[in-house]
Design a protein around this motif. Structure first.
Motif, PDB file in Angstrom:
ATOM      1  N   LEU A 143     -69.000  25.425 -44.653  1.00 39.68           N
ATOM      2  CA  LEU A 143     -69.864  24.523 -45.412  1.00 39.68           C
ATOM      3  C   LEU A 143     -70.050  25.021 -46.846  1.00 39.68           C
ATOM      4  O   LEU A 143     -70.055  24.234 -47.800  1.00 39.68           O
ATOM      5  N   LEU A 349     -66.720  21.373 -39.781  1.00 39.52           N
ATOM      6  CA  LEU A 349     -67.280  20.455 -38.799  1.00 39.52           C
ATOM      7  C   LEU A 349     -66.763  20.747 -37.395  1.00 39.52           C
ATOM      8  O   LEU A 349     -67.507  20.609 -36.415  1.00 39.52           O
ATOM      9  N   SER A 366     -70.765  12.796 -40.309  1.00 39.63           N
ATOM     10  CA  SER A 366     -71.202  13.908 -41.158  1.00 39.63           C
ATOM     11  C   SER A 366     -70.282  14.058 -42.359  1.00 39.63           C
ATOM     12  O   SER A 366     -70.735  14.246 -43.498  1.00 39.63           O
ATOM     13  N   VAL A 417     -75.375  20.094 -41.711  1.00 41.66           N
ATOM     14  CA  VAL A 417     -74.048  19.956 -42.316  1.00 41.66           C
ATOM     15  C   VAL A 417     -74.186  19.581 -43.789  1.00 41.66           C
ATOM     16  O   VAL A 417     -73.593  20.206 -44.680  1.00 41.66           O
TER      17      VAL A 417
END
Length: 602
Positions: A143, A349, A366, A417
């Motif tokens: 991320l 993810l 997401s 996320v």
């Protein structure tokens, strides 16, 4: 300082418009002339200070929900570290070295937020879900990398075409340029920071390991028939909280104090007399008080996001710009980074999916939300120096609650996320703005930012594990207010009204309305007179003595600045030293307790 909303009080000495329109940059007159940039001492100093910053952020974030973004602090500390490494064979650190070192340090320090260690991961633990440390590390690095890559792609558009100021980036460039011509003021700030840090380390050791000082002085007596010590009303012997108050300012300190008085002086006794809690203790009371507190924070967040609606056309323009408009080497670099965005997003993810069992469609949703919401965060940071990290995560939670109701843990994961990718996006752009003004090499900045994320994961996960093992989550020692915010929004989005305690819906609504009104009012003439709604919401969730001590630090700092205006920068250095000193020794004590090498004096 941050609690999801990251804002900075430092300002550049030159007006923003003057800095942005100057050609060439006022900081580059003596720069880029045979200057070293990517050096061993820059990497060592940046990595070391970044590790300290990451540990500090884990400790401070779990206690208060706030964390230090670190641009100014990292600049001072990395410059000091590199200056100590100067020998007969080496020169004083250059401006570009200092910038690269602070860029690395900021990236390391941001990893706890990107990985969700300050909110989502403890929220999942409170919900009974404990993903493995390896998956969390991979998730956080993925991320964080995604946020850094997005920032790099937006660099040319936001910094050169739209000329957004990113005030912290300008302030960082100003500080770096002046550090190369040291003055007594800069040396005094360094002495204040290191002296306070060492003194705080000694005090914290004597308090936590030696039992020489109490951790808190609780008020004697009773309030509405309840002992004040049960409500944790008092003042903490806590340099970190005083330091946070010094950095937070009077408005934030006043908001915390007001929220605490309403929650723990008013609502908590009412809950006891109405029989809505089984016992008078922190966990039972905060389980109800979290709802109006989160209502305040969410109301303030949504109200503050309304002005950003005007940025949506720019957001769409930024999406259209990706892969267009650049020429030469820059075009090649942008294309390579652009091609890396999708695989990086999928990697992050998938790590979250394997750790938490997210469905592929949930992963896709997401992914679709990450880019536009990160763009909104970037525009906000560039225009106002505010990074709306938590609100972006909460919007994602609401969206997932509509698509996949009844899954609180997945709702928290989905929110993390977006908030995890948004955190490094704004911070990276601030560093890129400072680098642009100083004449730094963007590709080298990108490299050290990515290295910083890996180092941050290696440091932050063990620190988090040690603190949680020693103190637990949701305790007075680690109240994890941001985790409660994630958990509360997830339960509401997943269960609806069935997930609320009795009368909590009314409290949530009143808190939300109050947050909206206060946030709207603070954009007018009353801005300096009204308390921060977000700080008030935090005051509902923190132990009362934490909030009182933070407010005391804010008021003391304001008094010192008013009496001796020239000491403002020294006050900030003292606060930073107090925060870092207690965090480091607090982690050491937690490790020794976990290993059984010492016993708690209490």
């Amino acid at each position: 300082m941050s609690k999801g909303w990251v804002s900075h009080s430092e300002e550049a000495s030159a007006p923003v418009s003057e800095v942005l329109t100057a050609a060439p940059s006022p900081f580059t007159s003596a720069l880029r002339v045979n200057q070293a940039e990517l050096t061993t001492r820059a990497l060592l100093s940046g990595g070391t200070i970044g590790a300290l910053l990451a540990i500090t952020n884990v400790h401070m974030g779990l206690k208060t929900g706030m964390w230090e973004t670190g641009s100014i602090v990292a600049t001072l500390l990395t410059f000091s570290c590199m200056s100590t490494l100067v020998s007969r064979r080496s020169n004083a650190p250059t401006a570009l070295e200092t910038h690269l070192a602070q860029t690395l340090a900021v990236s390391v320090g941001a990893l706890p937020s990107a990985a969700g260690l300050l909110g989502a991961i403890p929220a999942l633990a409170l919900l009974g879900v404990r993903p493995s440390g390896g998956w969390v590390a991979l998730w956080g690095v993925g991320l964080g990398t995604l946020g850094v890559l997005i920032a790099y792609l937006l660099r040319r558009r936001l910094l050169e075409h739209e000329r957004l100021p990113f005030p912290t980036g300008i302030a960082t460039a100003e500080l770096i340029s002046t550090l190369n011509t040291p003055t007594p003021t800069h040396r005094g700030r360094a002495r204040a920071l290191w002296g306070t840090g060492l003194g705080t380390m000694l005090f914290t050791w004597l308090r936590d390991a030696g039992g020489v000082f109490p951790s808190v002085w609780l008020l004697p007596g009773q309030w509405r028939g309840i002992p004040l010590e049960k409500l944790l009303l008092g003042v903490g012997w806590n340099p970190m909280m005083l330091g946070i108050g010094m950095m937070l300012g009077v408005q934030g300190g006043l908001g915390l104090l007001l929220g605490t008085l309403v929650a723990w002086g008013g609502l908590a006794p009412w809950l006891v007399h109405e029989g809505r809690v089984n016992q008078v203790e922190f966990r039972a009371l905060v389980a109800w008080l979290t709802w109006p507190g989160v209502g305040l924070m969410v109301g303030a967040a949504i109200s503050s996001l309304v002005p950003l609606v005007s940025t949506l056309p720019k957001v769409l323009g930024d999406v259209w710009w990706l892969g267009r408009g650049a020429v030469g080497w820059e075009a090649t670099a942008a294309q390579r980074v652009g091609r890396a965005v999708l695989p990086t997003a999928l990697l992050a993810l998938v790590a979250g999916g394997l750790a938490l069992g997210m469905h592929p469609l949930q992963l896709l949703l997401s992914l679709l939300l990450v880019l536009p919401l990160c763009l909104v965060c970037a525009h906000s940071a560039g225009q106002t120096d505010i990074h709306p990290i938590s609100p972006m995560g909460q919007l994602t939670q609401v969206a997932f609650g509509l698509v996949s109701p009844g899954q609180a843990a997945l709702n928290v994961a989905a929110g993390s996320v977006v908030s995890g990718a948004a955190a490094p996006t704004g911070l990276s752009l601030c560093s890129l703005q400072a680098g642009r003004l100083l004449g730094a090499t963007p590709s080298r900045q990108l490299l050290v930012q990515l290295l910083g994320l890996v180092l941050g994961a290696a440091v932050s996960l063990p620190a988090y594990s040690l603190l949680v093992t020693a103190h637990g989550l949701g305790t007075p020692e680690l109240p994890v207010p941001t985790a409660h915010q994630f958990k509360t929004v997830a339960e509401f989005a997943s269960k609806g009204l069935d997930g609320l305690p009795p009368r909590a819906l009314l409290a949530l609504g009143l808190g939300f309305g109050t947050g909206v009104l206060l946030s709207m009012a603070t954009r007018g003439r009353l801005a300096r007179l009204l308390p921060s709604a977000t700080a008030m919401g935090v005051g509902f969730i923190l132990p009362a003595h934490y909030a009182v001590t933070i407010a005391l630090g804010a008021f003391l700092a304001a008094g010192v600045r008013r009496r001796w205006p020239t000491t403002s920068s020294h006050v900030q250095a003292v606060g930073t030293g107090a925060i870092m000193g207690e965090s480091l020794v607090g982690l050491l004590v937690a490790a020794l307790l976990a290993l059984g090498l010492i016993s708690s004096p209490g």
